[in-house]
Design a protein around this motif. Structure first.
Motif, mmCIF file in Angstrom:
data_model
loop_
_atom_site.group_PDB
_atom_site.id
_atom_site.type_symbol
_atom_site.label_atom_id
_atom_site.label_comp_id
_atom_site.label_asym_id
_atom_site.label_seq_id
_atom_site.Cartn_x
_atom_site.Cartn_y
_atom_site.Cartn_z
ATOM 1 N N THR A 138 0.841 -1.194 0.000
ATOM 2 C CA THR A 138 0.000 0.000 0.000
ATOM 3 C C THR A 138 0.877 1.246 0.000
ATOM 4 O OG1 THR A 138 -1.519 -1.264 1.347
ATOM 5 C CG2 THR A 138 -1.958 1.070 1.179
ATOM 6 N N THR A 139 1.884 1.248 0.882
ATOM 7 C CA THR A 139 2.703 2.456 0.983
ATOM 8 C C THR A 139 3.663 2.593 -0.191
ATOM 9 O OG1 THR A 139 3.132 1.416 3.110
ATOM 10 C CG2 THR A 139 3.711 3.727 2.936
ATOM 11 N N SER A 140 4.376 1.515 -0.521
ATOM 12 C CA SER A 140 5.465 1.752 -1.468
ATOM 13 C C SER A 140 5.090 1.472 -2.913
ATOM 14 C CB SER A 140 6.707 0.965 -1.072
ATOM 15 O OG SER A 140 6.427 -0.383 -1.197
ATOM 16 N N ARG A 141 4.009 0.721 -3.179
ATOM 17 C CA ARG A 141 3.651 0.451 -4.567
ATOM 18 C C ARG A 141 2.275 0.993 -4.928
ATOM 19 N NH1 ARG A 141 5.791 0.685 -7.591
ATOM 20 N NH2 ARG A 141 5.353 -0.919 -9.114
ATOM 21 N N GLY A 142 1.627 1.632 -3.952
ATOM 22 C CA GLY A 142 0.310 2.218 -4.209
ATOM 23 C C GLY A 142 -0.777 1.183 -4.472
ATOM 24 N N VAL A 143 -0.501 -0.065 -4.113
ATOM 25 C CA VAL A 143 -1.486 -1.136 -4.364
ATOM 26 C C VAL A 143 -2.681 -0.952 -3.429
ATOM 27 C CG1 VAL A 143 -1.850 -3.639 -4.185
ATOM 28 C CG2 VAL A 143 0.250 -2.757 -5.191
ATOM 29 N N ARG A 144 -3.885 -1.136 -3.980
ATOM 30 C CA ARG A 144 -5.086 -1.009 -3.143
ATOM 31 C C ARG A 144 -5.488 -2.408 -2.696
ATOM 32 N NH1 ARG A 144 -8.456 3.395 -5.045
ATOM 33 N NH2 ARG A 144 -10.183 1.953 -5.210
ATOM 34 N N CYS A 145 -5.250 -2.681 -1.420
ATOM 35 C CA CYS A 145 -5.578 -4.037 -0.942
ATOM 36 C C CYS A 145 -5.756 -4.066 0.561
ATOM 37 C CB CYS A 145 -4.457 -4.999 -1.325
ATOM 38 S SG CYS A 145 -2.886 -4.615 -0.566
ATOM 39 N N ARG A 146 -6.410 -5.139 0.999
ATOM 40 C CA ARG A 146 -6.515 -5.427 2.421
ATOM 41 C C ARG A 146 -5.738 -6.719 2.664
ATOM 42 N NH1 ARG A 146 -11.447 -3.176 4.529
ATOM 43 N NH2 ARG A 146 -11.644 -4.993 5.866
ATOM 44 N N PRO A 147 -5.291 -6.941 3.909
ATOM 45 C CA PRO A 147 -4.430 -8.114 4.163
ATOM 46 C C PRO A 147 -5.026 -9.429 3.660
ATOM 47 C CG PRO A 147 -4.510 -6.709 6.098
ATOM 48 C CD PRO A 147 -5.451 -6.104 5.111
ATOM 49 N N GLU A 148 -6.358 -9.582 3.781
ATOM 50 C CA GLU A 148 -6.922 -10.889 3.386
ATOM 51 C C GLU A 148 -6.861 -11.138 1.883
ATOM 52 O OE1 GLU A 148 -8.544 -8.495 4.958
ATOM 53 O OE2 GLU A 148 -10.512 -8.095 4.073
ATOM 54 N N GLN A 149 -6.555 -10.089 1.117
ATOM 55 C CA GLN A 149 -6.431 -10.277 -0.339
ATOM 56 C C GLN A 149 -5.037 -10.770 -0.762
ATOM 57 O OE1 GLN A 149 -8.392 -6.149 -0.886
ATOM 58 N NE2 GLN A 149 -8.223 -7.018 -2.932
ATOM 59 N N ILE A 150 -4.116 -10.824 0.204
ATOM 60 C CA ILE A 150 -2.744 -11.229 -0.139
ATOM 61 C C ILE A 150 -2.611 -12.749 -0.023
ATOM 62 C CG2 ILE A 150 -0.287 -10.926 0.437
ATOM 63 C CD1 ILE A 150 -1.515 -8.248 -0.088
ATOM 64 N N ALA A 151 -2.323 -13.402 -1.131
ATOM 65 C CA ALA A 151 -1.992 -14.837 -1.075
ATOM 66 C C ALA A 151 -0.474 -14.927 -1.026
ATOM 67 C CB ALA A 151 -2.511 -15.555 -2.307
ATOM 68 N N ILE A 152 0.057 -15.528 0.030
ATOM 69 C CA ILE A 152 1.510 -15.728 0.083
ATOM 70 C C ILE A 152 1.805 -16.954 -0.790
ATOM 71 C CG2 ILE A 152 3.515 -16.133 1.553
ATOM 72 C CD1 ILE A 152 2.163 -13.445 2.116
ATOM 73 N N THR A 153 2.682 -16.761 -1.763
ATOM 74 C CA THR A 153 2.927 -17.824 -2.740
ATOM 75 C C THR A 153 4.386 -18.256 -2.717
ATOM 76 O OG1 THR A 153 3.503 -16.196 -4.425
ATOM 77 C CG2 THR A 153 1.200 -16.874 -4.326
ATOM 78 N N SER A 154 4.653 -19.321 -3.420
ATOM 79 C CA SER A 154 6.031 -19.752 -3.602
ATOM 80 C C SER A 154 6.587 -18.994 -4.818
ATOM 81 C CB SER A 154 6.053 -21.260 -3.804
ATOM 82 O OG SER A 154 7.364 -21.673 -4.031
ATOM 83 N N GLY A 155 6.793 -17.709 -4.634
ATOM 84 C CA GLY A 155 7.315 -16.856 -5.710
ATOM 85 C C GLY A 155 6.246 -16.473 -6.723
ATOM 86 N N VAL A 156 6.660 -15.632 -7.674
ATOM 87 C CA VAL A 156 5.739 -15.209 -8.736
ATOM 88 C C VAL A 156 5.293 -16.428 -9.546
ATOM 89 C CG1 VAL A 156 5.617 -13.977 -10.939
ATOM 90 C CG2 VAL A 156 6.589 -12.846 -8.961
ATOM 91 N N GLN A 157 6.177 -17.419 -9.629
ATOM 92 C CA GLN A 157 5.848 -18.572 -10.471
ATOM 93 C C GLN A 157 4.575 -19.266 -9.984
ATOM 94 O OE1 GLN A 157 7.968 -18.433 -13.007
ATOM 95 N NE2 GLN A 157 6.697 -19.907 -14.097
ATOM 96 N N GLU A 158 4.403 -19.402 -8.677
ATOM 97 C CA GLU A 158 3.151 -20.006 -8.189
ATOM 98 C C GLU A 158 1.977 -19.070 -8.456
ATOM 99 O OE1 GLU A 158 2.575 -20.820 -3.976
ATOM 100 O OE2 GLU A 158 0.658 -21.758 -4.419
#
Ligand SMILES: Cc1ncc(COP(=O)(O)O)c(C=O)c1O
Length: 500
Positions: free
Chosen positions: A185-205
Motif C-alpha cells: 500500500t505504501t510503497s507500490r500504491g497497491v489497493r488491498c486489504r491483508p486478506e487479499q494477499i496470497a503468500i505464494t512460492s514466488g511469482v511462479q506459483e
C-alpha cells in the motif's frame, strides 16, 4: 568415521512362500547394502523391530544377521547396534556394480500422460556457478545479511508455539499478509486489504494460480514479446493459446489483434522484462479499459520494481483498477534471495475464496517458519533497511556500467539508461548479431543474454540483456572492457565495414 543411524523404516519386498524366512531377509538386506541404500556406517533396525515389522521370530532375524556379519557386510554386537561395514571388500563391490548396472532399457515405456504432462517444458534452473558480469535476474547475494537472518530464525524457533509447527491458512501467515499489505500500500500504491494477499512460492506459483483460475484449454493469453519465458511456458503447458504484443519505449503495446479473445494478459508494467522500459500511463489506462469492457484479467508481474533509481516512483497498474481486473504479483526472490521461494499475489476481493480453495489443494501454504521469519524481518524494519542499502549499491553499479558503456562501447552497443530493476538491455550496432556476440563475450568470461532468446519472432533490432546487480563495480568494469574487446573482434571477424 562417525556411525550414522538409519532414519527410515526398512521396506522390503513381499516374501514368497518358497523361500525360507532367514534367506529372504538375508538376501534383501544384502541387496540393500550393495545397492548403497544403506551406506557404510548406517545403523540397521534392531532385530526386535525387524522381527515385529515382518512377523518373524527374533531367532530368524539373528540368524540372517549372523550370516551377513560373518561375510563382512555388517558389524556390531548385541546391545550396541548393528551397522553396515565401513569397508566392504572389493569382491562385494564388484557384485554391487553388477547389481547397479541394470540392462539398458531398449524402448521407452509407453506412458499415458495428460496433455499438460506431455506438453510441459522445463524452465532452466539457476545454475550454481560463480557470479560474473553481466548475469541478469540476480541480486547481490553476497550482501544479504545472513547472520541477521539466522538470528531471527533461531529466535523464532526457540519461541516456536505448537501453532507454528501446525500450519496456517491457505492464503498465508496472517501477520505476514498484514506486513506485505502494508508494504504494498505504501510503497507500490497497491489497493488491498491483508486478506487479499496470497503468500505464494514466488511469482511462479502466482502465475500458476492465475492460470488455474482463468484459463481453460484453448483459451487465449496475451504476453509481451520479448518477454519472460517462465510465464509463456507455464500458460502453454496448460494448453492456452499464446498471442504476443510487441514492446517499445512505452512498454507493452498490444494491438487489437493480439488482444482479441484473450482471457488474460500477462505484463511487467513497472520494468518490462527484458527491455526494462516502464509502461506509460496512456497504455495502462487503455489496457485497463479493454479488460473492463471484455471482463478479462491482467496479471501484473512486479518482479523487481522495488529498485528504482531515477524518475518518479510509478504506482502499480493495480492502483488504477476499479473493477477488480488486475491481479498483482510480486516476489522476494530479487529483494532478498531466490531460494527463499516466497512471493505474493494480490487477489480481487471476490476471488479470495477461489484462490484459497486452489491453494488448499495444491501447495496448501508455503513453509510457515520461513513466512514467520520473513514477517519478523519486515516488521522489525530490516526489510526497508536492506532495500535502501541495496538500492544504493545497485544505483552505483548501474552508473559504473553506464559510464563504462560511454567510454568503451560507443558504436558497438547502445546501453539503455534503465530507471529500475536489476538489469538493462543494450542494442547491438555495427551489424552485430546477438548469439555470436554472446558467444564471443562468453569466451572472454562475460555473460550476456541475447534478447532474441526472449522472443518468439525475429526482433527488428538485436540486443543483449545485461545484469548489473549481482557483481561488484570492479567486475562490472572488467565486464565492460572485455565485452568491448569481444564485440570489436566480432566486428573484425565478420569483416563488417566499420562501426555504423
Ligand atoms: C519477470 C519475472 N517474473 C517472474 C519471475 C519468477 O520469480 P519467482 O522467483 O518469484 O518465482 C522471474 C524470475 O526470474 C522473472 O524474471
Amino acid at each position: 568415521v562417525p556411525k550414522r543411524t538409519t532414519t527410515f523404516e526398512l521396506t522390503l519386498p513381499e516374501r514368497g512362500t518358497a523361500v525360507p524366512a532367514y534367506r529372504w531377509l538375508y538376501d534383501n538386506l544384502r541387496s540393500e547394502i550393495l545397492k548403497g541404500h544403506f551406506g557404510p556406517g548406517a545403523r540397521l533396525p534392531s532385530t526386535r523391530d525387524l522381527g515385529e515389522q515382518y512377523g518373524l521370530s527374533r531367532g530368524t532375524v539373528v540368524f540372517a544377521f549372523d550370516q551377513l556379519q560373518s561375510e563382512g557386510y555388517i558389524e556390531g554386537s548385541v546391545g550396541s547396534g548393528t551397522y553396515v561395514s565401513h569397508t566392504l571388500p572389493d569382491e562385494l563391490l564388484r557384485v554391487a556394480n553388477a547389481i547397479e548396472t541394470e540392462p539398458p532399457m531398449r524402448r521407452r515405456p509407453r506412458r499415458r500422460l495428460s496433455d499438460e504432462g506431455r506438453r510441459v517444458t522445463a524452465f532452466p534452473v539457476l545454475e550454481n556457478r560463480p557470479s560474473r558480469a553481466f548475469r541478469p535476474n540476480l541480486p547481490a547475494l553476497d550482501l544479504f545479511p545472513t547472520t541477521l537472518w539466522a538470528q531471527i530464525s533461531a529466535r523464532r524457533l526457540r519461541r516456536a508455539s505448537t501453532n507454528l509447527l501446525l500450519g496456517c491458512g491457505a492464503m498465508g501467515y496472517r501477520p505476514l499478509q498484514e506486513a506485505v499489505s502494508g508494504y504494498l500500500t505504501t510503497s507500490r500504491g497497491v489497493r488491498c486489504r491483508p486478506e487479499q494477499i496470497a503468500i505464494t512460492s514466488g511469482v511462479q506459483e502466482a502465475l500458476d494460480l492465475a492460470a488455474r483460475l482463468f484459463l481453460n484449454r484453448g483459451d487465449r493469453v496475451c504476453v509481451e514479446d520479448p518477454g519472460y519465458p517462465g510465464a509463456a511456458l507455464l500458460f502453454q503447458g496448460k494448453g492456452a493459446r499464446i498471442s504476443t504484443a510487441p514492446v517499445d519505449e512505452e512498454g507493452m503495446k498490444p494491438s487489437e489483434a493480439s488482444l482479441r479473445g484473450a482471457r488474460l494478459v500477462y505484463a511487467t508494467p513497472a520494468h518490462q522484462f527484458p527491455l526494462g522500459t516502464t509502461m506509460s500511463l496512456v497504455r495502462r489506462l487503455k489496457l485497463l479499459d479493454w479488460a473492463r469492457r471484455q471482463g478479462a484479467f491482467i496479471l501484473e508481474d512486479d518482479y523487481d520494481s522495488e529498485f528504482r533509481y531515477a524518475g518518479r516512483p510509478v504506482p502499480a497498474l493495480q492502483s488504477l483498477d476499479r473493477g477488480g481486473h488486475v491481479l498483482f504479483a510480486g516476489s522476494f526472490s530479487k529483494v532478498l534471495f531466490p531460494s527463499l521461494r516466497l512471493g505474493y499475489l494480490v487477489v480481487p476481493q471476490d476471488l479470495v475464496d477461489r484462490v484459497a480453495a486452489i491453494k488448499s489443494l495444491t501447495s496448501r501454504h508455503p513453509p510457515l517458519l520461513e513466512q514467520a521469519v520473513l514477517c519478523d524481518f519486515m516488521t522489525a524494519g530490516h526489510f526497508a533497511r536492506h532495500l535502501r542499502r541495496m538500492r544504493q549499491v545497485y544505483a552505483e553499479r548501474l552508473s559504473v556500467l553506464l559510464d563504462g558503456a560511454r567510454q568503451y562501447l560507443v558504436g558497438l552497443l547502445d546501453v539503455s539508461k534503465v530507471e529500475a530493476g536489476l538489469q538493462t538491455a543494450g542494442w547491438l550496432r555495427a551489424g552485430l548479431e546477438g548469439e555470436s556476440a554472446a558467444t564471443a563475450a562468453a569466451a572472454r568470461g562475460v555473460e550476456v543474454t541475447p534478447l532474441g532468446r526472449y522472443s518468439r519472432r525475429r526482433l527488428d533490432r538485436e540486443g543483449l540483456q545485461l545484469g548489473f546487480a549481482a557483481v561488484d563495480a570492479a567486475e562490472i568494469g572488467r565486464g565492460v572492457r572485455e565485452l568491448a574487446t569481444a564485440l570489436e573482434m566480432e566486428v573484425k571477424r565478420t569483416c563488417l565495414p566499420g562501426r555504423r
